[in-house]
Design a protein around this motif. Structure first.
Motif, short mmCIF file in Angstrom:
data_model
loop_
_atom_site.label_atom_id
_atom_site.label_comp_id
_atom_site.label_asym_id
_atom_site.label_seq_id
_atom_site.Cartn_x
_atom_site.Cartn_y
_atom_site.Cartn_z
N PRO A 166 17.83 9.00 -3.37
CA PRO A 166 17.12 9.32 -4.86
C PRO A 166 15.65 8.82 -4.45
CG PRO A 166 18.83 7.42 -4.88
CD PRO A 166 18.90 8.01 -3.57
N ALA A 167 14.88 9.02 -5.47
CA ALA A 167 13.66 8.59 -5.41
C ALA A 167 13.38 7.00 -5.24
CB ALA A 167 13.03 8.77 -6.86
N TYR A 168 12.64 6.68 -4.11
CA TYR A 168 12.52 5.26 -4.14
C TYR A 168 13.78 4.63 -3.67
CZ TYR A 168 8.03 5.93 -6.36
OH TYR A 168 6.95 6.68 -6.70
N GLY A 169 14.83 5.46 -3.10
CA GLY A 169 16.05 4.70 -2.80
C GLY A 169 16.10 4.75 -0.95
N LYS A 217 10.77 0.50 -7.22
CA LYS A 217 9.66 0.12 -6.16
C LYS A 217 9.70 -1.30 -5.58
CE LYS A 217 5.89 3.19 -7.41
NZ LYS A 217 4.38 3.33 -7.86
N ILE A 218 9.99 -2.18 -6.56
CA ILE A 218 10.22 -3.67 -6.17
C ILE A 218 11.55 -3.67 -5.20
CG2 ILE A 218 10.63 -5.98 -6.70
CD1 ILE A 218 9.29 -5.42 -9.37
N ALA A 219 12.59 -2.85 -5.78
CA ALA A 219 13.84 -2.97 -4.90
C ALA A 219 13.52 -2.54 -3.67
CB ALA A 219 14.80 -2.32 -5.85
N LEU A 220 12.95 -1.22 -3.50
CA LEU A 220 12.51 -0.43 -2.36
C LEU A 220 11.61 -1.68 -1.44
CD1 LEU A 220 12.63 1.64 -0.52
CD2 LEU A 220 10.45 2.74 -1.56
N ALA A 221 10.78 -2.22 -1.88
CA ALA A 221 10.16 -3.20 -1.13
C ALA A 221 10.96 -4.33 -0.64
CB ALA A 221 9.02 -3.69 -1.96
N ALA A 222 11.85 -4.66 -1.16
CA ALA A 222 12.67 -5.77 -1.15
C ALA A 222 13.71 -5.18 0.06
CB ALA A 222 13.72 -6.19 -2.06
N ARG A 223 14.35 -4.06 -0.11
CA ARG A 223 15.09 -3.47 0.87
C ARG A 223 14.35 -3.33 2.30
NH1 ARG A 223 16.83 -0.27 -3.22
NH2 ARG A 223 15.69 1.48 -2.58
N ILE A 224 13.24 -2.93 2.29
CA ILE A 224 12.33 -2.77 3.62
C ILE A 224 12.39 -4.17 4.09
CG2 ILE A 224 9.96 -2.40 4.63
CD1 ILE A 224 9.64 -0.09 2.50
N SER A 225 11.94 -5.09 3.50
CA SER A 225 11.55 -6.34 4.15
C SER A 225 13.09 -7.01 4.54
CB SER A 225 11.23 -7.41 2.81
OG SER A 225 11.08 -8.74 3.32
N LEU A 226 14.10 -6.81 3.63
CA LEU A 226 15.14 -7.36 4.10
C LEU A 226 16.17 -6.57 5.43
CD1 LEU A 226 16.67 -8.54 0.65
CD2 LEU A 226 16.24 -9.90 2.55
N ASP A 232 0.72 -1.27 0.12
CA ASP A 232 0.03 -0.10 0.05
C ASP A 232 0.74 1.31 0.15
OD1 ASP A 232 -2.59 1.05 0.14
OD2 ASP A 232 -2.03 1.55 2.27
N LYS A 233 1.99 1.40 0.86
CA LYS A 233 2.71 2.51 1.09
C LYS A 233 3.73 2.76 -0.09
CE LYS A 233 0.51 2.65 5.04
NZ LYS A 233 -0.74 2.26 5.00
N VAL A 234 4.38 1.48 -0.56
CA VAL A 234 5.45 1.66 -1.52
C VAL A 234 4.88 1.59 -2.88
CG1 VAL A 234 7.42 0.88 -2.65
CG2 VAL A 234 6.98 0.62 -0.02
N GLY A 235 3.70 0.69 -3.15
CA GLY A 235 3.21 0.57 -4.56
C GLY A 235 2.29 1.62 -4.97
N ASN A 263 13.33 6.40 1.19
CA ASN A 263 12.50 7.59 0.60
C ASN A 263 11.32 6.96 -0.26
OD1 ASN A 263 11.69 9.44 -1.06
ND2 ASN A 263 13.89 10.18 -1.92
N LEU A 264 10.23 7.15 0.18
CA LEU A 264 8.95 6.63 -0.29
C LEU A 264 8.26 7.50 -1.70
CD1 LEU A 264 9.37 4.80 2.11
CD2 LEU A 264 6.84 4.75 2.24
N SER A 265 9.16 8.70 -1.76
CA SER A 265 8.59 9.57 -2.73
C SER A 265 9.13 9.53 -4.14
CB SER A 265 8.62 10.90 -2.22
OG SER A 265 9.95 11.53 -2.45
N GLN A 266 8.65 10.13 -4.88
CA GLN A 266 9.33 10.27 -6.67
C GLN A 266 10.18 11.26 -6.58
OE1 GLN A 266 6.38 10.18 -9.66
NE2 GLN A 266 4.79 10.17 -7.85
N ASP A 267 10.78 12.05 -5.44
CA ASP A 267 11.87 12.98 -5.53
C ASP A 267 13.12 12.52 -4.71
OD1 ASP A 267 10.20 14.47 -7.18
OD2 ASP A 267 8.92 14.78 -5.37
N PRO A 268 14.08 12.91 -5.22
CA PRO A 268 15.31 12.88 -4.08
C PRO A 268 15.20 13.48 -2.92
CG PRO A 268 16.04 13.66 -6.24
CD PRO A 268 14.47 13.77 -6.23
#
Ligand SMILES: [Ca+2]
Ligand SMILES: [Ca+2]
Length: 508
Positions: A490-493, A329-338, A272-275, A467-472
């Protein structure tokens, strides 16, 4: 003669060592925390049929996994969850006909022993699905029970007006856990596989085991009994229960019995939050609420975070992820989970960004009617030698780079997974313990948390910001060491740093 000489030298050295033992400064060995915390792993969930084929029949098998343990090590996972491996008339295996044998498509008990032993040599643990809510209607217990009301197996099942109860469709008959003989059978099955060397089990459909008015407590106590039995055989073993509910409050009481629960609530928050970017400022506070709830029942709970599994659409195909910035976004979701507490589970193929959705009874020429099959598609090796081909392609993964491409491409999703798994294993504050506090300056763009760990001489504090936003987003922070990312996130970093453990209060 040479051998004799070396024995003499050995004895001489040994005597010398003993003689001057008092004079030698003790060498402090670094603590192997994986031995202190045997339930903390990075899991890789494998659907055997779709993973690796060793004998060119197009169907994944146990020897295929054994031959690809190099790959598990290359990815960095420390443990495997094998989806059902027992004989079953269904492609997915969740309807067992014999708990003491291996599905013939997958190999033999000897192949499984070989896999366990080969994995063990590399320090890779294996847990298997324990599918005990129901058996196949082709299981000898059920065939006997259905044939006569006086069958010794009649009370293994739940009968209403002569019909056996099913909580799932498809010829799966629920076992009767109010019958102590059924509980004893399950213990025998557990013992059989623990003796072979498995590290534990994933209890399938845990909330359906007993469907009483007091089901949660009844199931938690049943799982407690099974877990106690398992620990009497192997105190370091691991039991994770599938209580499929997105509301964590409805799952917490299962910690009375289980070591771990899949955190469906965390997964849905990440989707919900990342996607979708909905209410991003609530990500960390929602995660923390669940952990605090679990902690209340079991302070040493081992959470099992994940971002998808075989029962939901692949994250790359989910709404919110399948439109724009998909890989980021997938990479960010994975980094959160990990970077969350517990033992993260990675669903095979997610490290490549594989796609897959459920079809509602669509007919696929050359295969038949499909439902969840395309959530469980053949792994993309990029090498025909091991590729499984049991399911015709629906085209959904045509544009996804195979492993052979991704393993050499810099910054591929695969290499990002590798990097994050390695980071987790190298940093005890990420790998161990349940400390989780929200970062003091969280906003709707930046969601962060502090992880802290201390054991004997080992102490570490790690701050994780996403960073859950589209901007750095530029942050100004003091750190001891920079583990991942840059201060200009960076965005989604993400940014991951270690901080002075004595200054934690300034960050939370
Ligand atoms: Ca095969
Ligand atoms: Ca049941």
């Amino acid at each position: 003669m040479r051998k004799l000489l070396s024995i003499f030298i050995f004895i001489f050295l040994l005597t010398g060592l003993v003689a001057c033992d008092q004079d030698i400064d003790p060498i402090i060995e670094p603590i192997d925390l994986s031995l202190v915390y045997p339930q903390n792993d990075v899991y890789y969930e494998i659907f055997v049929r779709s993973f690796a084929d060793s004998d060119a029949d197009g169907i994944g098998d146990l020897n295929g996994i054994t031959e690809h343990l190099d790959y598990i090590e290359e990815l960095g996972a420390t443990a495997l969850w094998l989806m059902p491996i027992n004989p079953s008339p269904s492609y997915h295996g969740y309807s067992v006909t014999d708990y003491y044998d291996i599905e013939s498509d997958y190999g033999t008990l000897a192949d499984f022993q070989n896999l366990i032993d080969a994995a063990s040599l590399r320090g890779i643990d294996i847990i298997i699905d324990l599918v005990i809510n129901h058996t196949s209607d082709q299981h000898p217990w059920y065939i006997s029970a259905a044939s006569s009301t006086s069958s010794e197996y009649r009370d293994y099942y739940i009968w209403n007006n002569g019909t056996a109860y099913e909580s799932f469709v498809g010829g799966m008959k629920d076992l009767n856990f109010e019958n102590p003989a059924v509980v004893a059978e399950v213990k025998n099955i557990m013992n059989f596989y623990l003796e072979m060397g498995v590290h534990g089990f994933r209890i399938d459909a845990a909330k359906h085991l007993i469907e009483s008015n007091n089901a949660t407590l009844d199931n938690a106590l049943l799982i407690f009994e099974l877990n106690q039995y398992m620990k009497s055989i192997d105190p370091n073993s691991f039991l994770v229960s599938e209580v499929f509910d997105y509301n964590y409050q409805l799952t917490t009481d299962y910690y009375i019995g289980t070591d771990s629960l899949f955190n469906f609530s965390a997964a849905s928050n990440i989707w919900d939050k990342v996607g979708y970017g909905n209410n991003r400022f609530l990500l960390v506070s929602n995660l923390k609420k669940a952990y605090d709830d679990f902690r209340f029942i079991r302070p040493d709970f081992v959470d099992s975070p994940f971002i998808d599994n075989h029962d939901v659409d692949r994250i790359a195909s989910m709404g919110g992820f399948n439109t724009y910035n998909t890989l980021e976004k997938i990479a960010l979701a994975a980094r959160i989970s990990l970077t969350l507490p517990g033992s993260p589970f990675i669903y095979y193929g997610d490290e490549l960004g594989m796609k897959g959705v459920r079809y509602e009874g669509v007919n696929i020429p050359g295969y038949g009617t499909v439902y969840d099959e395309y959530r469980r598609q053949p792994f993309l090796w990029g090498d025909a030698a091991y590729q499984t081909t049991w399911l015709p392609s629906d085209g959904s993964n045509d544009a996804v780079d195979t492993l052979s491409v991704q393993r050499t491409a810099k910054n591929s999703l695969f290499s990002q997974y590798q990097q994050m798994i390695e980071l987790r294993k190298d940093n005890p504050a990420l790998m161990y313990g349940n400390y989780f506090e929200a970062y003091v300056n969280n906003t709707s763009n930046i969601q962060g948390y502090l992880r802290y760990f201390q054991y004997e001489d080992v102490e570490q504090a790690v701050l994780v910001l996403h960073n859950l936003s589209q901007d750095p987003y530029l942050v100004d922070l003091e750190y001891v060491s920079l583990l991942y990312g840059t201060l200009n996130i960076p965005a989604y970093g993400s940014l991951i740093i270690t901080i002075d453990p004595n200054r934690i209060e300034e960050y939370i």
